[in-house]
Design a protein around this motif. Structure first.
Motif, short mmCIF file in Angstrom:
data_model
loop_
_atom_site.label_atom_id
_atom_site.label_comp_id
_atom_site.label_asym_id
_atom_site.label_seq_id
_atom_site.Cartn_x
_atom_site.Cartn_y
_atom_site.Cartn_z
N PHE A 81 0.83 -1.20 0.00
CA PHE A 81 0.00 0.00 0.00
C PHE A 81 0.86 1.25 0.00
N TYR A 82 0.26 2.31 -0.48
CA TYR A 82 0.83 3.66 -0.41
C TYR A 82 -0.24 4.52 0.25
N MET A 83 0.12 5.26 1.29
CA MET A 83 -0.79 6.23 1.88
C MET A 83 -0.42 7.57 1.27
N LEU A 84 -1.38 8.16 0.56
CA LEU A 84 -1.12 9.39 -0.18
C LEU A 84 -1.87 10.57 0.42
N ASP A 85 -1.28 11.73 0.28
CA ASP A 85 -1.95 12.98 0.63
C ASP A 85 -2.23 13.69 -0.68
N ALA A 86 -3.50 13.84 -1.01
CA ALA A 86 -3.87 14.43 -2.29
C ALA A 86 -4.99 15.45 -2.08
N ARG A 87 -5.06 16.39 -2.98
CA ARG A 87 -6.07 17.44 -2.93
C ARG A 87 -7.47 16.87 -3.06
N ASP A 88 -7.62 15.88 -3.98
CA ASP A 88 -8.92 15.27 -4.25
C ASP A 88 -8.69 13.94 -4.96
N LEU A 89 -9.79 13.27 -5.30
CA LEU A 89 -9.69 11.96 -5.95
C LEU A 89 -8.93 12.05 -7.27
N ASN A 90 -9.15 13.09 -8.04
CA ASN A 90 -8.45 13.22 -9.32
C ASN A 90 -6.94 13.25 -9.13
N GLU A 91 -6.48 14.01 -8.15
CA GLU A 91 -5.03 14.05 -7.90
C GLU A 91 -4.54 12.69 -7.40
N ALA A 92 -5.31 12.04 -6.54
CA ALA A 92 -4.92 10.71 -6.04
C ALA A 92 -4.79 9.73 -7.20
N LEU A 93 -5.71 9.80 -8.16
CA LEU A 93 -5.64 8.91 -9.33
C LEU A 93 -4.42 9.21 -10.18
N LEU A 95 -1.59 10.42 -9.11
CA LEU A 95 -0.44 9.91 -8.37
C LEU A 95 -0.35 8.39 -8.48
N ALA A 96 -1.48 7.71 -8.37
CA ALA A 96 -1.50 6.25 -8.39
C ALA A 96 -1.11 5.70 -9.75
N ARG A 97 -1.33 6.45 -10.80
CA ARG A 97 -0.93 6.00 -12.15
C ARG A 97 0.57 5.77 -12.23
N LYS A 98 1.33 6.42 -11.36
CA LYS A 98 2.79 6.33 -11.37
C LYS A 98 3.32 5.13 -10.60
N ILE A 99 2.45 4.42 -9.87
CA ILE A 99 2.89 3.28 -9.06
C ILE A 99 3.21 2.13 -10.01
N PRO A 100 4.48 1.72 -10.09
CA PRO A 100 4.90 0.74 -11.10
C PRO A 100 4.10 -0.57 -11.15
N PRO A 101 3.74 -1.20 -10.03
CA PRO A 101 3.00 -2.46 -10.14
C PRO A 101 1.61 -2.32 -10.77
N ALA A 102 1.13 -1.10 -10.98
CA ALA A 102 -0.15 -0.93 -11.67
C ALA A 102 -0.10 -1.54 -13.07
N ARG A 103 1.10 -1.64 -13.64
CA ARG A 103 1.27 -2.27 -14.97
C ARG A 103 1.04 -3.77 -14.91
N LEU A 104 1.19 -4.36 -13.72
CA LEU A 104 1.09 -5.81 -13.57
C LEU A 104 -0.26 -6.25 -13.02
N GLY A 105 -0.94 -5.36 -12.36
CA GLY A 105 -2.20 -5.71 -11.71
C GLY A 105 -3.11 -4.51 -11.65
N SER A 106 -3.40 -4.07 -10.43
CA SER A 106 -4.28 -2.92 -10.26
C SER A 106 -3.92 -2.17 -8.98
N VAL A 107 -4.38 -0.93 -8.91
CA VAL A 107 -4.23 -0.13 -7.70
C VAL A 107 -5.60 0.40 -7.36
N GLU A 108 -6.10 0.04 -6.20
CA GLU A 108 -7.39 0.50 -5.72
C GLU A 108 -7.18 1.74 -4.86
N ILE A 109 -7.89 2.81 -5.18
CA ILE A 109 -7.78 4.06 -4.44
C ILE A 109 -9.01 4.22 -3.56
#
Length: 134
Positions: A81-93, A95-109
């Protein structure tokens, strides 16, 4: 606002990686964390041990039972997991696009629900998951 980014992937894909591929993925993850830290968006995070090391506990009617492994049989397993501080859901999304394992599976926000200490903890109508009762 805090958002939890849950990283899922199929552990069989990871097990099939060469040591060079695995090392490269880990270096990408460390660079991602460093970038998130530098931008002030990273609050915490950890990778998890493989699913074989998991134990699930359930308490029903005051009795606890444990089982080996995760509760759900799924194609993808929770890997960290990554605990993120973001302005809103759009910014969190974004940021999460940059998480490398997203290419192999998924990242739930998921937004973190803050619980105030010593606050009235009675359920109120502002629960987002609450179905209307007629």
């Amino acid at each position: 606002m805090k958002y939890l980014a849950l990283v899922y992937y199929d552990e069989n894909i990871i097990k099939a990686m060469s040591s060079e591929e695995w090392g490269s993925l880990n270096r990408e993850c460390l660079a991602c964390v460093e970038g998130l830290q530098n931008s002030g968006h990273f609050l915490a995070g950890q990778a998890l041990q493989p699913v074989e090391s998991a134990t699930t506990i359930r308490v029903r009617d005051g009795k606890a039972t444990t089982t080996d492994g995760p509760f759900a049989e799924t194609k993808e397993q929770l890997a960290g997991f990554y605990m993120l501080d973001a302005r809103d859901l759009n910014e969190a999304l974004q940021l999460a696009r940059k998480i490398p394992p997203a290419r192999l599976g998924s990242v739930e926000i998921r937004p973190v629900r803050e619980i105030e200490p010593f606050a009235d903890t009675a359920f109120t109508d502002d629960r987002p998951w609450r179905a209307e009762v007629q």
